[in-house]
Scaffold this motif. Structure first.
Motif, PDB file in Angstrom:
ATOM      1  N   LEU A 165       0.875  -1.177   0.000  1.00 23.43           N
ATOM      2  CA  LEU A 165       0.000   0.000   0.000  1.00 23.43           C
ATOM      3  C   LEU A 165       0.909   1.222   0.000  1.00 23.43           C
ATOM      4  CD1 LEU A 165      -2.952   1.254   1.027  1.00 23.43           C
ATOM      5  CD2 LEU A 165      -1.749   1.284   3.176  1.00 23.43           C
ATOM      6  N   TYR A 166       0.549   2.252  -0.732  1.00 19.79           N
ATOM      7  CA  TYR A 166       1.330   3.484  -0.795  1.00 19.79           C
ATOM      8  C   TYR A 166       0.544   4.607  -0.133  1.00 19.79           C
ATOM      9  CZ  TYR A 166       4.299   1.254  -4.321  1.00 19.79           C
ATOM     10  OH  TYR A 166       5.162   0.418  -4.992  1.00 19.79           O
ATOM     11  N   VAL A 167       1.220   5.362   0.711  1.00 20.16           N
ATOM     12  CA  VAL A 167       0.623   6.541   1.333  1.00 20.16           C
ATOM     13  C   VAL A 167       1.386   7.748   0.796  1.00 20.16           C
ATOM     14  CG1 VAL A 167       0.098   7.751   3.475  1.00 20.16           C
ATOM     15  CG2 VAL A 167       0.055   5.242   3.422  1.00 20.16           C
ATOM     16  N   VAL A 168       0.666   8.700   0.213  1.00 14.85           N
ATOM     17  CA  VAL A 168       1.303   9.878  -0.356  1.00 14.85           C
ATOM     18  C   VAL A 168       1.760  10.787   0.783  1.00 14.85           C
ATOM     19  CG1 VAL A 168       1.033  11.872  -1.874  1.00 14.85           C
ATOM     20  CG2 VAL A 168      -0.170   9.730  -2.408  1.00 14.85           C
ATOM     21  N   ARG A 169       3.063  11.016   0.855  1.00 17.90           N
ATOM     22  CA  ARG A 169       3.619  11.933   1.864  1.00 17.90           C
ATOM     23  C   ARG A 169       3.591  13.363   1.334  1.00 17.90           C
ATOM     24  NH1 ARG A 169       9.123  13.770   3.387  1.00 17.90           N
ATOM     25  NH2 ARG A 169       8.918  14.431   5.560  1.00 17.90           N
ATOM     26  N   SER A 170       3.957  13.517   0.050  1.00 20.19           N
ATOM     27  CA  SER A 170       3.898  14.833  -0.579  1.00 20.19           C
ATOM     28  C   SER A 170       3.743  14.650  -2.077  1.00 20.19           C
ATOM     29  CB  SER A 170       5.166  15.639  -0.266  1.00 20.19           C
ATOM     30  OG  SER A 170       6.295  15.017  -0.842  1.00 20.19           O
ATOM     31  N   GLY A 171       3.194  15.659  -2.730  1.00 21.42           N
ATOM     32  CA  GLY A 171       2.994  15.614  -4.169  1.00 21.42           C
ATOM     33  C   GLY A 171       1.585  15.180  -4.544  1.00 21.42           C
ATOM     34  N   ARG A 172       1.410  14.937  -5.861  1.00 14.78           N
ATOM     35  CA  ARG A 172       0.110  14.541  -6.395  1.00 14.78           C
ATOM     36  C   ARG A 172       0.296  13.375  -7.360  1.00 14.78           C
ATOM     37  NH1 ARG A 172      -2.001  18.275  -9.886  1.00 14.78           N
ATOM     38  NH2 ARG A 172       0.099  18.991 -10.285  1.00 14.78           N
ATOM     39  N   THR A 196      -3.512  13.268  -3.053  1.00 16.89           N
ATOM     40  CA  THR A 196      -2.499  14.157  -2.502  1.00 16.89           C
ATOM     41  C   THR A 196      -2.065  13.658  -1.123  1.00 16.89           C
ATOM     42  OG1 THR A 196      -4.210  15.595  -1.579  1.00 16.89           O
ATOM     43  CG2 THR A 196      -3.408  16.161  -3.771  1.00 16.89           C
ATOM     44  N   ALA A 197      -1.257  14.454  -0.451  1.00 16.58           N
ATOM     45  CA  ALA A 197      -0.675  14.074   0.842  1.00 16.58           C
ATOM     46  C   ALA A 197      -1.743  13.530   1.796  1.00 16.58           C
ATOM     47  CB  ALA A 197       0.028  15.260   1.472  1.00 16.58           C
ATOM     48  N   GLY A 198      -1.406  12.396   2.421  1.00 14.59           N
ATOM     49  CA  GLY A 198      -2.299  11.756   3.386  1.00 14.59           C
ATOM     50  C   GLY A 198      -3.229  10.723   2.780  1.00 14.59           C
ATOM     51  N   GLN A 199      -3.367  10.724   1.463  1.00 10.75           N
ATOM     52  CA  GLN A 199      -4.228   9.741   0.810  1.00 10.75           C
ATOM     53  C   GLN A 199      -3.398   8.521   0.416  1.00 10.75           C
ATOM     54  OE1 GLN A 199      -5.979  12.649  -2.027  1.00 10.75           O
ATOM     55  NE2 GLN A 199      -7.938  11.985  -1.139  1.00 10.75           N
ATOM     56  N   PHE A 200      -4.073   7.420   0.104  1.00 11.53           N
ATOM     57  CA  PHE A 200      -3.358   6.177  -0.167  1.00 11.53           C
ATOM     58  C   PHE A 200      -3.903   5.492  -1.403  1.00 11.53           C
ATOM     59  CE2 PHE A 200      -6.786   5.315   2.796  1.00 11.53           C
ATOM     60  CZ  PHE A 200      -7.403   4.203   2.248  1.00 11.53           C
ATOM     61  N   PHE A 201      -3.092   4.556  -1.933  1.00 14.43           N
ATOM     62  CA  PHE A 201      -3.497   3.753  -3.085  1.00 14.43           C
ATOM     63  C   PHE A 201      -2.770   2.415  -3.019  1.00 14.43           C
ATOM     64  CE2 PHE A 201       0.018   6.478  -4.313  1.00 14.43           C
ATOM     65  CZ  PHE A 201       0.890   5.629  -4.981  1.00 14.43           C
ATOM     66  N   GLY A 202      -3.253   1.452  -3.803  1.00 14.63           N
ATOM     67  CA  GLY A 202      -2.676   0.120  -3.810  1.00 14.63           C
ATOM     68  C   GLY A 202      -3.277  -0.793  -2.757  1.00 14.63           C
ATOM     69  N   GLU A 203      -4.328  -0.301  -2.100  1.00 17.86           N
ATOM     70  CA  GLU A 203      -4.896  -1.032  -0.964  1.00 17.86           C
ATOM     71  C   GLU A 203      -5.575  -2.337  -1.356  1.00 17.86           C
ATOM     72  OE1 GLU A 203      -8.092   1.496  -2.620  1.00 17.86           O
ATOM     73  OE2 GLU A 203      -6.038   1.944  -2.048  1.00 17.86           O
ATOM     74  N   MET A 204      -6.192  -2.391  -2.526  1.00 18.42           N
ATOM     75  CA  MET A 204      -6.915  -3.613  -2.906  1.00 18.42           C
ATOM     76  C   MET A 204      -5.946  -4.786  -3.060  1.00 18.42           C
ATOM     77  SD  MET A 204      -9.870  -4.931  -3.352  1.00 18.42           S
ATOM     78  CE  MET A 204     -11.117  -3.777  -3.859  1.00 18.42           C
ATOM     79  N   SER A 205      -4.809  -4.556  -3.691  1.00 14.82           N
ATOM     80  CA  SER A 205      -3.820  -5.629  -3.837  1.00 14.82           C
ATOM     81  C   SER A 205      -3.267  -6.038  -2.487  1.00 14.82           C
ATOM     82  CB  SER A 205      -2.670  -5.175  -4.744  1.00 14.82           C
ATOM     83  OG  SER A 205      -3.124  -5.004  -6.055  1.00 14.82           O
ATOM     84  N   LEU A 206      -2.980  -5.073  -1.639  1.00  8.01           N
ATOM     85  CA  LEU A 206      -2.463  -5.385  -0.304  1.00  8.01           C
ATOM     86  C   LEU A 206      -3.472  -6.195   0.495  1.00  8.01           C
ATOM     87  CD1 LEU A 206      -0.495  -5.053   2.115  1.00  8.01           C
ATOM     88  CD2 LEU A 206      -1.732  -2.951   2.649  1.00  8.01           C
ATOM     89  N   MET A 207      -4.742  -5.809   0.422  1.00  5.42           N
ATOM     90  CA  MET A 207      -5.755  -6.418   1.272  1.00  5.42           C
ATOM     91  C   MET A 207      -6.273  -7.763   0.779  1.00  5.42           C
ATOM     92  SD  MET A 207      -5.480  -4.340   3.318  1.00  5.42           S
ATOM     93  CE  MET A 207      -6.393  -3.765   4.620  1.00  5.42           C
ATOM     94  N   THR A 208      -6.245  -7.996  -0.532  1.00  7.73           N
ATOM     95  CA  THR A 208      -6.858  -9.205  -1.064  1.00  7.73           C
ATOM     96  C   THR A 208      -5.919 -10.081  -1.886  1.00  7.73           C
ATOM     97  OG1 THR A 208      -7.598  -8.142  -3.105  1.00  7.73           O
ATOM     98  CG2 THR A 208      -9.090  -8.025  -1.198  1.00  7.73           C
ATOM     99  N   GLU A 236       6.574  11.850  -2.899  1.00  7.82           N
ATOM    100  CA  GLU A 236       7.185  10.986  -1.897  1.00  7.82           C
ATOM    101  C   GLU A 236       6.080  10.128  -1.312  1.00  7.82           C
ATOM    102  OE1 GLU A 236       9.235  13.221   1.109  1.00  7.82           O
ATOM    103  OE2 GLU A 236      10.679  14.037  -0.305  1.00  7.82           O
ATOM    104  N   CYS A 237       6.336   8.825  -1.241  1.00  5.12           N
ATOM    105  CA  CYS A 237       5.346   7.890  -0.711  1.00  5.12           C
ATOM    106  C   CYS A 237       5.969   6.997   0.352  1.00  5.12           C
ATOM    107  CB  CYS A 237       4.827   6.969  -1.817  1.00  5.12           C
ATOM    108  SG  CYS A 237       3.818   7.754  -3.061  1.00  5.12           S
ATOM    109  N   TYR A 238       5.183   6.714   1.372  1.00  5.13           N
ATOM    110  CA  TYR A 238       5.522   5.645   2.302  1.00  5.13           C
ATOM    111  C   TYR A 238       4.966   4.370   1.693  1.00  5.13           C
ATOM    112  CZ  TYR A 238       6.161   9.405   5.724  1.00  5.13           C
ATOM    113  OH  TYR A 238       6.568  10.526   6.381  1.00  5.13           O
ATOM    114  N   ILE A 239       5.688   3.268   1.862  1.00  3.34           N
ATOM    115  CA  ILE A 239       5.217   1.985   1.355  1.00  3.34           C
ATOM    116  C   ILE A 239       4.998   1.061   2.540  1.00  3.34           C
ATOM    117  CG2 ILE A 239       5.709   0.008  -0.124  1.00  3.34           C
ATOM    118  CD1 ILE A 239       7.567   1.871  -1.734  1.00  3.34           C
ATOM    119  N   VAL A 240       3.789   0.509   2.631  1.00  6.80           N
ATOM    120  CA  VAL A 240       3.442  -0.435   3.694  1.00  6.80           C
ATOM    121  C   VAL A 240       3.344  -1.818   3.061  1.00  6.80           C
ATOM    122  CG1 VAL A 240       1.771  -1.047   5.484  1.00  6.80           C
ATOM    123  CG2 VAL A 240       2.160   1.380   4.905  1.00  6.80           C
TER     124      VAL A 240
END
Length: 139
Positions: free
Chosen positions: A20-27, A45-57, A72-76
């Protein structure tokens, strides 16, 4: 943390993924690929996330995500997220609600019985998440 430049593809629709990716900065632009090219469906944008469906299922990536600016993204990763879910299994229900809302919105499946459809999808997702992570429900 991962850094991406404008125009750089972060995720490809159809690819496998377990993070899962969490946007730290940017768009970033979220795009659906189709027979007639791609269609941008969201900007995150910052604080929003993507990639959750693959991570979760464990499913393939459902969209392509492209940096619209320097990002910049955090990766979980799955292992880290699994530890969180083992400590707080109720999060599977909360997350399935968010996923279902996104899925219903993206699919355009909201119908006059949309609430029933959404509730059923939410329940199905919660069970898929629990099964994927090997979480047993607590009574």
């Amino acid at each position: 943390m991962a850094i991406f430049g404008p125009g750089e593809v972060i995720l490809h629709q159809g690819d496998p993924g377990d993070s899962l990716y969490v946007v730290r900065s940017g768009r970033v632009a979220v795009r659906l690929e189709g027979a007639r090219g791609h269609r941008e469906i969201a900007t995150l944008t910052a604080g929003q996330f993507f990639g959750e469906m693959s991570l979760m299922t464990g499913e393939s990536r459902t969209a392509t995500v492209v940096a619209k600016s320097d990002v910049e993204c955090y990766i979980v990763e799955k292992d880290a997220f699994q530890q969180i879910l083992e400590e707080k299994p109720e999060l599977a229900g909360v997350i399935s609600e968010i996923l279902t809302h996104r899925q219903v919105t993206l699919d355009g499946t909201m119908t006059p019985v949309g609430l029933t459809t959404e509730a059923v999808q939410k329940n199905q997702l919660r069970f898929r998440i629990a099964a994927f992570f090997g979480i047993k429900s607590r009574s």
